[in-house]
Design an enzyme around this catalytic site. Sequence first.
Site, mmCIF file in Angstrom:
data_model
loop_
_atom_site.group_PDB
_atom_site.id
_atom_site.type_symbol
_atom_site.label_atom_id
_atom_site.label_comp_id
_atom_site.label_asym_id
_atom_site.label_seq_id
_atom_site.Cartn_x
_atom_site.Cartn_y
_atom_site.Cartn_z
ATOM 1 N N HIS A 188 37.562 33.686 34.539
ATOM 2 C CA HIS A 188 37.872 34.939 33.658
ATOM 3 C C HIS A 188 37.737 34.193 32.227
ATOM 4 C CE1 HIS A 188 40.911 36.482 36.786
ATOM 5 N NE2 HIS A 188 39.884 37.281 36.821
ATOM 6 N N LYS A 218 51.072 48.136 43.104
ATOM 7 C CA LYS A 218 50.767 46.692 43.619
ATOM 8 C C LYS A 218 51.519 45.696 42.674
ATOM 9 C CE LYS A 218 46.466 44.349 43.653
ATOM 10 N NZ LYS A 218 45.131 44.159 43.417
ATOM 11 N N ARG A 247 30.135 37.493 39.927
ATOM 12 C CA ARG A 247 30.247 35.983 40.777
ATOM 13 C C ARG A 247 28.845 35.961 41.824
ATOM 14 N NH1 ARG A 247 36.366 36.929 42.388
ATOM 15 N NH2 ARG A 247 35.207 39.035 42.660
ATOM 16 N N SER A 275 41.691 35.318 41.494
ATOM 17 C CA SER A 275 42.743 35.185 41.236
ATOM 18 C C SER A 275 43.671 34.983 42.677
ATOM 19 C CB SER A 275 43.476 36.271 40.560
ATOM 20 O OG SER A 275 43.047 36.315 39.452
#
Length: 170
Positions: free
Chosen positions: A20, A44, A93, A130
């Site tokens: 990030h 969440k 990515r 993460s």
Amino acid sequence: MSTERRAVCPGSFDPITNGHLDIIERASRLYDTVYVAVAINRSKAGLFTVEERIDMIREATAGYGNVRVESHQGLLVDFCKEREIPAIVKGLRAVSDFDYELQMAQMNHGLTGVETLFVPTSPTWSFLSSSLVKEVAGYGGDVSHLVPELVFRRLTARIAERRADQQGKS
Ligand code: PNS
């Protein structure tokens, strides 16, 4: 309309990783002001609260000088509209990221005309997320090279707290 060139890097950042940070730093060289928008997701529960994530991002990006960190609830396009932000910057990515990111970019553009700019993630961080960092750290793996040092310290402490809580319950 402001002449300041603004962009936003959105995400959950639970917690921020070196991947990030790489994208935020690169965006901060291209724009006058870069907002980091930390999404509030009530359905969440994260490992860190939104306030804790914001604190970590503020510390990790303090050296860049033009990064503002805020939370947001609801649609990202509304966050952009309220702050006159014309561009969303996202790291890609791998090809597997592309499908979903393209859908979101097209939806967001259709909603308000906001543009999405994709930045190729540095190959050093192409496998990083993460969720993986949390999983590896949870099993005692070393993630110190994958997150800023201040995040590593808090992550280690949080995992130890959670483990102590679990042991207290069993
Ligand atoms: O890091 P994440 O969880 O992949 O972030 C995803 C993102 C950017 C969609 C989230 O952070 C967000 O801003 N959600 C707000 C709701 C929204 O605008 N969703 C996209 C609709 S096209």
